[in-house]
Design an enzyme around this catalytic site. Structure first.
Site, mmCIF file in Angstrom:
data_model
loop_
_atom_site.group_PDB
_atom_site.id
_atom_site.type_symbol
_atom_site.label_atom_id
_atom_site.label_comp_id
_atom_site.label_asym_id
_atom_site.label_seq_id
_atom_site.Cartn_x
_atom_site.Cartn_y
_atom_site.Cartn_z
ATOM 1 N N LYS A 94 0.817 -1.120 -0.166
ATOM 2 C CA LYS A 94 -0.253 -0.006 0.058
ATOM 3 C C LYS A 94 0.886 1.162 0.073
ATOM 4 O O LYS A 94 2.060 1.137 -0.024
ATOM 5 C CB LYS A 94 -0.817 -0.221 0.967
ATOM 6 C CG LYS A 94 -0.123 -0.079 2.459
ATOM 7 C CD LYS A 94 -1.141 -0.132 3.702
ATOM 8 C CE LYS A 94 -0.316 0.022 4.884
ATOM 9 N NZ LYS A 94 -1.244 -0.011 6.318
ATOM 10 N N TYR A 106 17.408 29.180 7.920
ATOM 11 C CA TYR A 106 16.276 30.052 8.509
ATOM 12 C C TYR A 106 16.297 29.813 10.030
ATOM 13 O O TYR A 106 16.570 28.763 10.422
ATOM 14 C CB TYR A 106 15.046 29.359 7.988
ATOM 15 C CG TYR A 106 14.634 30.031 6.516
ATOM 16 C CD1 TYR A 106 14.352 31.429 6.269
ATOM 17 C CD2 TYR A 106 14.456 28.931 5.624
ATOM 18 C CE1 TYR A 106 14.154 31.508 4.940
ATOM 19 C CE2 TYR A 106 14.307 29.318 4.205
ATOM 20 C CZ TYR A 106 13.851 30.468 3.844
ATOM 21 O OH TYR A 106 13.520 31.043 2.570
#
Length: 355
Positions: free
Chosen positions: A34, A251
């Site tokens: 899956k 950042y």
């Protein structure tokens, strides 16, 4: 072209399937593919695991793709069907269904199917997601036995704590009690149970994460079980910076140099599927050497300390995860699990298939 790419190794998938077969030699293997084959690509994984007896997926569309590609194995929808139309399509494509609630039972009883469907009747043994409760399971199975649309029944559950210290004994005992006297085939074991609880192997085992070369256990690396990573996420250094003591990178200035630091800027970020929350110190391989990340992960870039890797420079190869830098180690540093990182591989990352 941006240098980042993911390599899917089919031979590693075959090897890991052989590990399952050797560990559970008397069980049929329902390979769980899956989530686009845990991020590896549905058809890529099906090719590598083509010797499995069955494939477990989530969506009927995935099952139909597998049938159209020529796969004749048992195909199992782990959440079952959501409508009568899906029941009819599943019947036309010989797709097996998990049945886990009364709504699905009633659909089976009230739909006119040309071809009966094999079903996996699911019992809830403590996960409390899907499945009939202990006291309702026998009646549910009896209704399936009486249903003309059902062409075979397998009994199943899913262990909530096979990878935890409490293990599987309580849910295993509950399942055994509820199914006493029943003669249908049984499917219990996920990857963790396959590796640690051999008495749960039964008729079908359902390996997932171990097929991709990652470990179901937080405290045990995949290499302990001779598993090999099927995915390598790699990139290159695209720039270099030298930070003086007191200077920061990225950042938010989440890393400040305490010494002169050579920083490698690498083409990979959270838009590629790398975890934004990975902290300073997350393991990474640059120019064939182990080191660690520094600074906040950006959308398209991240940074590594290569002060002690003098050969690292623009163009040096980087392994984000793979053979030398296990995905589980990256996940542990980032406070998550290898499953999430593999499944999160972004569509923009080119994928190469080898083996």
């Amino acid at each position: 072209m941006r240098p980042i790419s993911a390599t899917i190794n089919l031979e590693a998938l075959r090897h890991n399937l052989r590990v399952v077969a050797a560990t559970a030699p008397h069980s049929r293997i329902m390979a769980v593919i899956k989530a686009n084959g845990y991020g590896h690509g549905l058809l890529n994984v099906a090719e590598g695991l083509s010797e499995a007896h069955g494939f477990a997926i989530l969506n009927l569309e995935e099952a139909i793709r597998l049938r159209q590609a020529g796969y004749k194995q048992t195909l199992l929808l782990l959440e079952g069907a959501f409508s009568r139309d899906e029941l009819e399509l599943a019947s036309q494509n010989c797709v097996s269904l998990v049945v886990h609630n009364n709504h699905q039972l009633e659909m089976l009883e009230k739909t006119d199917l040309k071809q009966p469907l094999p079903v996996f009747a699911k019992m809830n043994t403590g996960m409390n997601r899907l499945g009939f409760r202990h006291g309702d399971f026998q009646e549910a199975v009896q209704r399936l036995e009486a249903c003309s649309n059902v062409g075979g029944i397998t009994l199943m559950t899913h262990f909530a704590t096979a990878d935890e210290p409490q293990g599987v004994e309580k849910p295993y005992a509950l399942f055994s009690q509820a199914t006493e006297g029943m003669t249908h085939p049984i499917s219990l074991a996920n990857s963790a149970a396959i590796l640690r609880y051999r008495h749960t192997h039964a008729d079908w085992v359902r390996p997932g994460i171990m097929l991709y070369g990652a470990s179901p256990f937080a405290d045990t690396p995949a290499s302990t079980f001779q598993l090999r990573p099927a995915m390598t996420l790699s990139s290159e250094v695209i720039a270099m910076q030298t930070l003086r003591p007191g200077e920061s990178i990225g950042y938010g200035q989440k890393f400040t140099a305490k010494r002169e630091t050579r920083a490698a800027i690498i083409a990979c970020g959270y838009a590629d599927g790398y975890p934004r929350h990975a902290p300073n110190g997350t393991p990474i391989h640059v120019a064939g050497k182990a080191t660690h990340t520094i600074g906040r992960i950006s959308m398209d870039m991240l940074f590594a300390d290569v002060t002690d890797i003098p050969q690292a420079n623009v163009g040096s190869p980087v392994e984000l995860w793979g053979e030398h830098n296990p995905v589980d180690a990256v996940a542990e540093a980032a406070g998550t699990v290898g499953y999430e990182l593999l499944c999160a591989l972004a569509l923009r990352v080119p994928v190469k298939v080898v083996g």
